[in-house]
Each structure stands twice: as structure tokens, then as C-alpha cells.
Design a protein around this motif. Structure first.
Motif, PDB file in Angstrom:
ATOM      1  N   LEU A   1      33.851  25.460  54.653  1.00  0.00           N
ATOM      2  CA  LEU A   1      33.739  25.206  53.416  1.00  0.00           C
ATOM      3  C   LEU A   1      33.477  25.934  52.428  1.00  0.00           C
ATOM      4  N   ASN A   2      32.133  26.776  52.861  1.00  0.00           N
ATOM      5  CA  ASN A   2      31.714  27.798  51.953  1.00  0.00           C
ATOM      6  C   ASN A   2      32.742  28.813  51.589  1.00  0.00           C
ATOM      7  N   THR A   3      33.371  29.098  52.737  1.00  0.00           N
ATOM      8  CA  THR A   3      34.354  30.122  52.704  1.00  0.00           C
ATOM      9  C   THR A   3      35.535  29.782  51.534  1.00  0.00           C
ATOM     10  N   ALA A   4      35.979  28.530  51.906  1.00  0.00           N
ATOM     11  CA  ALA A   4      36.968  28.025  50.963  1.00  0.00           C
ATOM     12  C   ALA A   4      36.483  28.101  49.549  1.00  0.00           C
ATOM     13  N   PHE A   5      35.210  27.592  49.296  1.00  0.00           N
ATOM     14  CA  PHE A   5      34.429  27.822  47.944  1.00  0.00           C
ATOM     15  C   PHE A   5      34.551  29.147  47.438  1.00  0.00           C
ATOM     16  N   ALA A   6      34.129  30.006  48.304  1.00  0.00           N
ATOM     17  CA  ALA A   6      34.115  31.475  47.626  1.00  0.00           C
ATOM     18  C   ALA A   6      35.519  32.005  47.229  1.00  0.00           C
ATOM     19  N   MET A   7      36.350  31.483  47.984  1.00  0.00           N
ATOM     20  CA  MET A   7      37.731  31.947  47.735  1.00  0.00           C
ATOM     21  C   MET A   7      38.270  31.171  46.356  1.00  0.00           C
ATOM     22  N   GLY A   8      37.921  29.961  46.234  1.00  0.00           N
ATOM     23  CA  GLY A   8      38.268  29.322  45.155  1.00  0.00           C
ATOM     24  C   GLY A   8      37.491  30.045  43.890  1.00  0.00           C
ATOM     25  N   VAL A   9      36.361  30.359  44.030  1.00  0.00           N
ATOM     26  CA  VAL A   9      35.522  30.874  42.713  1.00  0.00           C
ATOM     27  C   VAL A   9      36.089  32.091  42.632  1.00  0.00           C
ATOM     28  N   SER A  10      36.284  33.237  43.560  1.00  0.00           N
ATOM     29  CA  SER A  10      36.986  34.318  43.395  1.00  0.00           C
ATOM     30  C   SER A  10      38.283  34.019  42.644  1.00  0.00           C
ATOM     31  N   GLY A  11      39.042  33.405  43.005  1.00  0.00           N
ATOM     32  CA  GLY A  11      40.358  33.189  42.348  1.00  0.00           C
ATOM     33  C   GLY A  11      40.337  32.909  41.025  1.00  0.00           C
ATOM     34  N   VAL A  12      39.118  32.045  40.580  1.00  0.00           N
ATOM     35  CA  VAL A  12      39.074  31.769  39.133  1.00  0.00           C
ATOM     36  C   VAL A  12      38.460  32.916  38.483  1.00  0.00           C
ATOM     37  N   LEU A  13      37.644  33.749  39.228  1.00  0.00           N
ATOM     38  CA  LEU A  13      37.232  34.940  38.564  1.00  0.00           C
ATOM     39  C   LEU A  13      38.167  36.038  38.305  1.00  0.00           C
ATOM     40  N   VAL A  14      39.004  36.110  39.274  1.00  0.00           N
ATOM     41  CA  VAL A  14      40.279  36.992  39.130  1.00  0.00           C
ATOM     42  C   VAL A  14      41.043  36.822  37.979  1.00  0.00           C
ATOM     43  N   TRP A  15      41.347  35.331  37.813  1.00  0.00           N
ATOM     44  CA  TRP A  15      42.299  34.923  36.833  1.00  0.00           C
ATOM     45  C   TRP A  15      41.705  35.155  35.312  1.00  0.00           C
ATOM     46  N   ILE A  16      40.358  34.884  35.243  1.00  0.00           N
ATOM     47  CA  ILE A  16      39.698  35.344  33.936  1.00  0.00           C
ATOM     48  C   ILE A  16      39.716  36.573  33.747  1.00  0.00           C
ATOM     49  N   ILE A  17      39.435  37.462  34.659  1.00  0.00           N
ATOM     50  CA  ILE A  17      39.298  39.026  34.328  1.00  0.00           C
ATOM     51  C   ILE A  17      41.036  39.574  33.818  1.00  0.00           C
ATOM     52  N   LYS A  18      41.937  38.928  34.679  1.00  0.00           N
ATOM     53  CA  LYS A  18      43.354  39.263  34.345  1.00  0.00           C
ATOM     54  C   LYS A  18      43.682  38.785  32.969  1.00  0.00           C
ATOM     55  N   ARG A  19      43.053  37.532  32.600  1.00  0.00           N
ATOM     56  CA  ARG A  19      43.107  37.231  31.198  1.00  0.00           C
ATOM     57  C   ARG A  19      42.714  38.056  30.085  1.00  0.00           C
ATOM     58  N   LEU A  20      41.490  38.682  30.378  1.00  0.00           N
ATOM     59  CA  LEU A  20      40.734  39.365  29.496  1.00  0.00           C
ATOM     60  C   LEU A  20      41.207  41.022  29.397  1.00  0.00           C
ATOM     61  N   LEU A  21      42.026  41.143  30.361  1.00  0.00           N
ATOM     62  CA  LEU A  21      42.655  42.321  30.556  1.00  0.00           C
ATOM     63  C   LEU A  21      44.076  42.457  29.932  1.00  0.00           C
ATOM     64  N   SER A  22      44.711  41.423  29.313  1.00  0.00           N
ATOM     65  CA  SER A  22      45.852  41.265  29.003  1.00  0.00           C
ATOM     66  C   SER A  22      45.902  41.849  27.551  1.00  0.00           C
ATOM     67  N   PRO A  23      47.089  42.396  27.172  1.00  0.00           N
ATOM     68  CA  PRO A  23      47.281  43.120  25.947  1.00  0.00           C
ATOM     69  C   PRO A  23      46.970  42.284  24.741  1.00  0.00           C
ATOM     70  N   LYS A  24      47.483  41.223  24.730  1.00  0.00           N
ATOM     71  CA  LYS A  24      46.827  40.165  23.459  1.00  0.00           C
ATOM     72  C   LYS A  24      45.385  40.222  23.248  1.00  0.00           C
ATOM     73  N   ILE A  25      44.681  39.948  24.382  1.00  0.00           N
ATOM     74  CA  ILE A  25      43.172  39.899  24.259  1.00  0.00           C
ATOM     75  C   ILE A  25      42.836  41.283  23.879  1.00  0.00           C
ATOM     76  N   VAL A  26      43.157  42.238  24.740  1.00  0.00           N
ATOM     77  CA  VAL A  26      42.580  43.585  24.321  1.00  0.00           C
ATOM     78  C   VAL A  26      42.907  43.792  22.726  1.00  0.00           C
ATOM     79  N   LYS A  27      43.972  43.557  22.405  1.00  0.00           N
ATOM     80  CA  LYS A  27      44.225  44.046  20.965  1.00  0.00           C
ATOM     81  C   LYS A  27      43.342  43.052  19.934  1.00  0.00           C
TER      82      LYS A  27
END
Length: 168
Positions: free
Chosen positions: A134-160
Motif C-alpha cells: 500500500l505504501n509502495t503504491a502511494f509512493a508511486m502515485g505521489v511520485s507520478g503527480v510530482l513528475v507531472w507537475i515538474i513536466k508542466r513547470l518545464l513546458s515552454p509556455k510556462i517557462v515563457k
């Protein structure tokens, strides 16, 4: 003139609330750790040769987490103001959060493997295995959300958006 991204505003406010709360909670932990004579308290907690060396790092871990939450709070506020250094700092903190999730799962695995065999403990072993997954699945879910936020913050539109008309 382009408007500010709702994504950045939403993420900033969510993390202002989270980091504000956890900064406040961590402040209490810092106060408690600072007022507690740790040597005697920790030596009575466990006689396990594996646990005692880890307990020596608890105060440092409390101080580090307090500092990280305060830095997250500051960078979240500055994210609202579209400061590029805050975006870079925030991405770094999210990356550190992903690394922490991985380390947390590894530490959990190591701790479970150090426990005695399941003789005489009945369903406890099954419960531990369930919560490990259960904790492993939670860690994977949290990591997935954090990766998604990072990806969005690195997008050209947001960098601009962070580089428009600002000299930092």
C-alpha cells in the motif's frame, strides 16, 4: 499581453497551504527535539543493533525537513509572483520529493527484511506485507503527480510566462 497560467497559480496555492501547515507542524517537532535529552530517550526505545544508529539521525532529519518545508513555502509564494528562481527551486524540491519517495520505499523494505521471521506473530506478517505494498503504491502515485507537475513547470509556455518582462 498573456495572462498568468491557472496551473501555476493553483499549484502555488496548494503548496502554500501544504508547506505552511507542515512548516508549522515541523516547528513544533523542532521545539520538542530541541528540548528533549535524546540520548536516554532513544537508548530506551530499542536494543536492536540496526535501529539505534538510525535513531541518532532523528534530530538532523527533523531540522532538515523543517528547513525544506520553509523553503517550499517561500518558493511557493514567489511562484505566485512568477519569479523564475522560485520555479527552478520548486522543481528541485519536487525532484527531491521523488527521490525521498524512492528512499522511503527502500528503507521500508530494509526494515521489514530486518524483522524476525513470522513465527508466532500470526496475521501481523500479512498486515505488514499489505501495508508495504500500500505504501509502495502511494509512493508511486505521489511520485507520478510530482513528475507531472515538474513536466508542466518545464513546458515552454510556462517557462515563457516566467521570463516575460522580468530581469532576475
Amino acid at each position: 499581453m498573456e495572462t498568468n497560467s491557472k496551473f501555476v497559480t493553483t499549484v502555488a496555492w496548494i503548496f502554500i497551504l501544504l508547506s505552511g501547515y507542515f512548516s508549522f507542524a515541523s516547528l513544533f517537532q523542532v521545539v520538542i527535539i530541541s528540548m528533549t535529552p535524546l540520548g536516554s530517550a532513544f537508548s530506551e526505545l530499542s536494543h536492536d543493533e540496526f535501529i539505534i544508529p538510525l535513531l541518532e539521525y532523528v534530530p538532523a532529519l527533523v531540522y532538515v525537513f523543517f528547513a525544506l518545508w520553509v523553503i517550499t513555502l517561500i518558493s511557493s509564494v514567489k511562484l505566485l509572483q512568477r519569479k523564475n528562481w522560485a520555479r527552478v527551486t520548486f522543481i528541485s524540491l519536487l525532484s527531491l520529493g521523488i527521490i525521498w519517495q524512492i528512499v522511503r520505499v527502500i528503507l521500508q523494505f530494509v526494515m521489514i527484511s530486518q524483522m524476525p521471521d513470522g513465527k508466532g506473530i500470526g496475521d501481523f506478517a500479512n498486515i505488514m506485507v499489505f501495508f508495504f505494498w500500500l505504501n509502495t503504491a502511494f509512493a508511486m502515485g505521489v511520485s507520478g503527480v510530482l513528475v507531472w507537475i515538474i513536466k508542466r513547470l518545464l513546458s515552454p509556455k510556462i517557462v515563457k510566462e516566467f521570463s516575460m518582462g522580468k530581469s532576475e
